[in-house]
Design a protein around this motif. Structure first.
Motif, PDB file in Angstrom:
ATOM      1  N   CYS A  42     106.935  20.006  63.129  1.00 51.97           N
ATOM      2  CA  CYS A  42     108.450  19.230  63.592  1.00 51.97           C
ATOM      3  C   CYS A  42     108.735  18.300  62.672  1.00 51.97           C
ATOM      4  CB  CYS A  42     107.666  18.156  65.472  1.00 51.97           C
ATOM      5  SG  CYS A  42     107.379  19.308  66.510  1.00 51.97           S
ATOM      6  N   ALA A  43     110.737  18.039  62.980  1.00 52.03           N
ATOM      7  CA  ALA A  43     111.046  17.136  62.221  1.00 52.03           C
ATOM      8  C   ALA A  43     110.535  15.577  61.870  1.00 52.03           C
ATOM      9  CB  ALA A  43     112.217  17.369  62.743  1.00 52.03           C
ATOM     10  N   ASP A  44     109.770  15.257  62.908  1.00 57.69           N
ATOM     11  CA  ASP A  44     109.305  13.976  63.066  1.00 57.69           C
ATOM     12  C   ASP A  44     108.495  13.384  62.935  1.00 57.69           C
ATOM     13  OD1 ASP A  44     108.696  14.167  65.515  1.00 57.69           O
ATOM     14  OD2 ASP A  44     108.811  13.403  67.033  1.00 57.69           O
ATOM     15  N   GLY A  45     107.922  14.475  62.126  1.00 58.28           N
ATOM     16  CA  GLY A  45     105.574  14.351  62.005  1.00 58.28           C
ATOM     17  C   GLY A  45     104.708  14.487  62.915  1.00 58.28           C
ATOM     18  N   VAL A  79      96.031  18.382  66.500  1.00 56.36           N
ATOM     19  CA  VAL A  79      97.567  17.380  66.204  1.00 56.36           C
ATOM     20  C   VAL A  79      97.575  15.878  65.405  1.00 56.36           C
ATOM     21  CG1 VAL A  79      98.975  16.159  67.175  1.00 56.36           C
ATOM     22  CG2 VAL A  79      97.611  17.378  68.533  1.00 56.36           C
ATOM     23  N   ASP A  80      98.130  16.457  64.336  1.00 58.85           N
ATOM     24  CA  ASP A  80      98.356  15.456  63.257  1.00 58.85           C
ATOM     25  C   ASP A  80      99.995  14.826  63.235  1.00 58.85           C
ATOM     26  OD1 ASP A  80      98.857  13.804  60.381  1.00 58.85           O
ATOM     27  OD2 ASP A  80      97.927  15.783  59.617  1.00 58.85           O
ATOM     28  N   VAL A  81      99.824  13.583  63.241  1.00 61.09           N
ATOM     29  CA  VAL A  81     100.832  12.526  63.823  1.00 61.09           C
ATOM     30  C   VAL A  81     100.916  11.423  62.379  1.00 61.09           C
ATOM     31  CG1 VAL A  81     102.751  10.818  65.225  1.00 61.09           C
ATOM     32  CG2 VAL A  81     100.594  13.052  66.659  1.00 61.09           C
ATOM     33  N   GLY A  89     104.415   6.932  68.916  1.00 57.10           N
ATOM     34  CA  GLY A  89     102.893   7.735  69.274  1.00 57.10           C
ATOM     35  C   GLY A  89     103.010   9.297  69.745  1.00 57.10           C
ATOM     36  N   PHE A  90     102.229   9.929  70.255  1.00 55.51           N
ATOM     37  CA  PHE A  90     101.656  10.847  71.192  1.00 55.51           C
ATOM     38  C   PHE A  90     100.040  11.431  71.513  1.00 55.51           C
ATOM     39  CE2 PHE A  90     100.844  16.188  70.528  1.00 55.51           C
ATOM     40  CZ  PHE A  90     102.620  15.803  70.529  1.00 55.51           C
ATOM     41  N   GLU A  91     100.457  12.210  72.738  1.00 53.44           N
ATOM     42  CA  GLU A  91      99.484  12.627  73.866  1.00 53.44           C
ATOM     43  C   GLU A  91      99.173  13.688  73.850  1.00 53.44           C
ATOM     44  OE1 GLU A  91     100.017   9.082  76.635  1.00 53.44           O
ATOM     45  OE2 GLU A  91     100.992  10.698  77.499  1.00 53.44           O
ATOM     46  N   VAL A  92      98.022  13.825  73.999  1.00 51.89           N
ATOM     47  CA  VAL A  92      97.470  15.502  74.552  1.00 51.89           C
ATOM     48  C   VAL A  92      96.916  15.016  75.983  1.00 51.89           C
ATOM     49  CG1 VAL A  92      95.862  17.291  73.993  1.00 51.89           C
ATOM     50  CG2 VAL A  92      96.512  16.031  72.458  1.00 51.89           C
ATOM     51  N   ARG A 102      98.856   6.612  67.462  1.00 54.02           N
ATOM     52  CA  ARG A 102     100.400   6.005  67.226  1.00 54.02           C
ATOM     53  C   ARG A 102     100.470   7.104  66.268  1.00 54.02           C
ATOM     54  NH1 ARG A 102     102.647   4.234  70.396  1.00 54.02           N
ATOM     55  NH2 ARG A 102     101.639   2.181  71.399  1.00 54.02           N
ATOM     56  N   GLY A 103      99.171   6.694  64.991  1.00 56.56           N
ATOM     57  CA  GLY A 103      99.585   8.054  64.519  1.00 56.56           C
ATOM     58  C   GLY A 103      97.915   8.971  63.607  1.00 56.56           C
ATOM     59  N   THR A 104      97.549   9.301  63.864  1.00 53.62           N
ATOM     60  CA  THR A 104      96.343   9.760  63.153  1.00 53.62           C
ATOM     61  C   THR A 104      96.433  11.157  63.635  1.00 53.62           C
ATOM     62  OG1 THR A 104      94.080   9.750  63.862  1.00 53.62           O
ATOM     63  CG2 THR A 104      95.133  10.399  65.817  1.00 53.62           C
TER      64      THR A 104
END
Length: 171
Positions: A42-45, A79-81, A89-92, A102-104
């Motif tokens: 995805c374009a946003d990292g 998942v790589d953020v 951030g991002f959730e699974v 937040r980033g990991t």
């Protein structure tokens, strides 16, 4: 066809058995040559590597064209953020757990009524999908989440267990 239209209209993506029915704006899906894995960039990292046959959908809650979460039903994803490009951030989300960052970089595996979460880089907060206390995992740590009410126990994963999960994801 109707399912693809409904998924597209709702702003989510559904990937089953290696077939992409729809894609989120700003994201591309590619099959890993010589394997059944797929990688979504995805374009946003945000990068999501899905094990062959993994069933998940990508969720864009605020419909801004950027995925906010993945709803994983079976098998594993990595998942790589990129924190600098994705500060929100991002959730699974699985039937048993919610893992948020937040980033990991972390792996989530769903099978036999258990969600296993393992951290490769960074830190991940994990809690049951039904609420309750959360735990925070650091690099090399994991947790197994079931539907029960017992406390979540953070453990340093043996190298063989971590390697087996990551190998399924091409790592």
């Amino acid at each position: 066809m109707l399912l693809a239209l409904v998924v597209w209209a709702s702003g989510t993506c559904l990937f089953t058995s290696g077939v992409a029915l729809a894609q989120a704006g700003g994201c591309t899906m590619e099959r890993v040559a010589g394997s059944s894995r797929q990688v979504m960039h995805c374009a946003d990292g945000v990068t999501i590597t899905a094990e062959g046959g993994a069933r998940f959908n990508v969720i864009d809650r605020n419909r801004d064209g950027r995925p906010d979460a993945v709803s994983l039903r079976n098998k594993a994803v990595l998942v790589d953020v990129d924190r600098a490009r994705r500060p929100g951030g991002f959730e699974v989300i699985t039937p048993q757990a919610i893992a948020a960052v937040r980033g990991t970089r972390w792996a989530v595996d769903v099978k036999s009524g258990t969600t296993s979460v393992f951290v490769v880089r960074g830190r991940v907060a994990v809690g049951r999908s039904t609420a309750g206390p959360r735990v925070v995992l650091d690099v090399g740590e994991g947790v197994d989440v079931t539907r029960g009410s017992e406390p979540l126990t953070v453990r340093r994963w043996p190298p063989a267990r971590a390697a087996a999960l990551l190998a399924r994801l091409g790592q």
